[in-house]
Design a protein around this motif. Structure first.
Motif, PDB file in Angstrom:
ATOM      1  N   PRO A   2     -52.072 -44.143  44.796  1.00  0.00           N
ATOM      2  CA  PRO A   2     -50.942 -43.965  43.880  1.00  0.00           C
ATOM      3  C   PRO A   2     -49.836 -44.990  44.145  1.00  0.00           C
ATOM      4  O   PRO A   2     -49.637 -45.437  45.269  1.00  0.00           O
ATOM      5  N   ARG A   3     -49.153 -45.327  43.089  1.00  0.00           N
ATOM      6  CA  ARG A   3     -48.052 -46.283  43.165  1.00  0.00           C
ATOM      7  C   ARG A   3     -46.784 -45.577  43.630  1.00  0.00           C
ATOM      8  O   ARG A   3     -46.488 -44.466  43.203  1.00  0.00           O
ATOM      9  N   ARG A   4     -46.007 -46.243  44.483  1.00  0.00           N
ATOM     10  CA  ARG A   4     -44.736 -45.670  44.946  1.00  0.00           C
ATOM     11  C   ARG A   4     -43.643 -45.996  43.947  1.00  0.00           C
ATOM     12  O   ARG A   4     -43.585 -47.082  43.383  1.00  0.00           O
ATOM     13  N   ARG A   5     -42.742 -45.053  43.756  1.00  0.00           N
ATOM     14  CA  ARG A   5     -41.657 -45.239  42.790  1.00  0.00           C
ATOM     15  C   ARG A   5     -40.667 -46.285  43.295  1.00  0.00           C
ATOM     16  O   ARG A   5     -40.408 -46.372  44.497  1.00  0.00           O
ATOM     17  N   PRO A   6     -40.068 -47.056  42.387  1.00  0.00           N
ATOM     18  CA  PRO A   6     -39.114 -48.093  42.802  1.00  0.00           C
ATOM     19  C   PRO A   6     -37.916 -47.540  43.571  1.00  0.00           C
ATOM     20  O   PRO A   6     -37.430 -48.168  44.506  1.00  0.00           O
ATOM     21  N   GLY A   7     -37.436 -46.357  43.188  1.00  0.00           N
ATOM     22  CA  GLY A   7     -36.296 -45.767  43.901  1.00  0.00           C
ATOM     23  C   GLY A   7     -36.624 -45.471  45.345  1.00  0.00           C
ATOM     24  O   GLY A   7     -35.791 -45.648  46.246  1.00  0.00           O
ATOM     25  N   ALA A   8     -37.832 -45.023  45.613  1.00  0.00           N
ATOM     26  CA  ALA A   8     -38.240 -44.744  46.985  1.00  0.00           C
ATOM     27  C   ALA A   8     -38.326 -46.026  47.798  1.00  0.00           C
ATOM     28  O   ALA A   8     -37.946 -46.071  48.969  1.00  0.00           O
ATOM     29  N   LEU A   9     -38.803 -47.093  47.180  1.00  0.00           N
ATOM     30  CA  LEU A   9     -38.871 -48.381  47.867  1.00  0.00           C
ATOM     31  C   LEU A   9     -37.479 -48.918  48.184  1.00  0.00           C
ATOM     32  O   LEU A   9     -37.232 -49.415  49.287  1.00  0.00           O
ATOM     33  N   ARG A  10     -36.548 -48.822  47.210  1.00  0.00           N
ATOM     34  CA  ARG A  10     -35.185 -49.299  47.456  1.00  0.00           C
ATOM     35  C   ARG A  10     -34.509 -48.496  48.558  1.00  0.00           C
ATOM     36  O   ARG A  10     -33.800 -49.052  49.393  1.00  0.00           O
TER      37      ARG A  10
END
Length: 156
Positions: A2-10
């Motif tokens: 699954p792809r990680r959400r951009p907010g979680a990466l930031r």
């Protein structure tokens, strides 16, 4: 995978940059900017009683003391122990912590916290009685919240 959400990466990148494990919690009733300033003051303080989360705990203690409805006077009681946790049993210690944080905050955050504490101070003055002998009884009688009758059963 699954792809990680951009907010979680930031959020993860922000934590790596600042070195903080988690972002500071927001204190109820205060803005995120003021809560962040308080968190920085608490983290970089060398005072034993000013540690991360102390301001939030002091505000909650102060609110709980002045909060119950009624007209009966309330009497602060001394804490049985002077450790970090037990010292907040004395509402006057909670007010001491708030005064210390107010002295250390930058101007904008200080103004917001001061307005919040001023409302609680008004309620504290209305719910407690002045002590005419506080100069002889209190070790910090220069502080107005220490010049109130105390050591009775808390709650009136």
């Amino acid at each position: 995978m699954p792809r990680r959400r951009p907010g979680a990466l930031r959020a993860e990148q922000r934590d790596r940059r600042t070195g903080e494990a988690t972002p500071p919690d927001r204190i109820h009733g205060l803005s995120a900017r003021t809560s962040g300033a308080i968190d920085r003051v608490e983290r970089f303080s060398d005072d034993y009683h000013l540690h991360p989360g102390a301001t939030d705990r002091a505000l909650r203690r102060y609110r709980s003391f002045v909060g119950p409805p009624g007209r009966k006077p309330r009497y602060p009681r001394a804490a049985r122990c002077s450790c970090r946790g037990c010292s907040f049993d004395d509402v006057r210690h909670a007010r001491d912590v708030l005064a210390d944080v107010l002295r250390r905050l930058p101007a904008g955050a200080r103004g917001e916290l001061r307005r919040h504490v001023a409302r609680l101070d008004d309620a504290y003055r209305a719910r407690t009685l002045p002590d005419p002998f506080a100069g002889r009884r209190q070790w910090r009688s220069d502080l107005w919240w220490r010049r109130r009758l105390a050591d009775g059963p808390e709650g009136g």
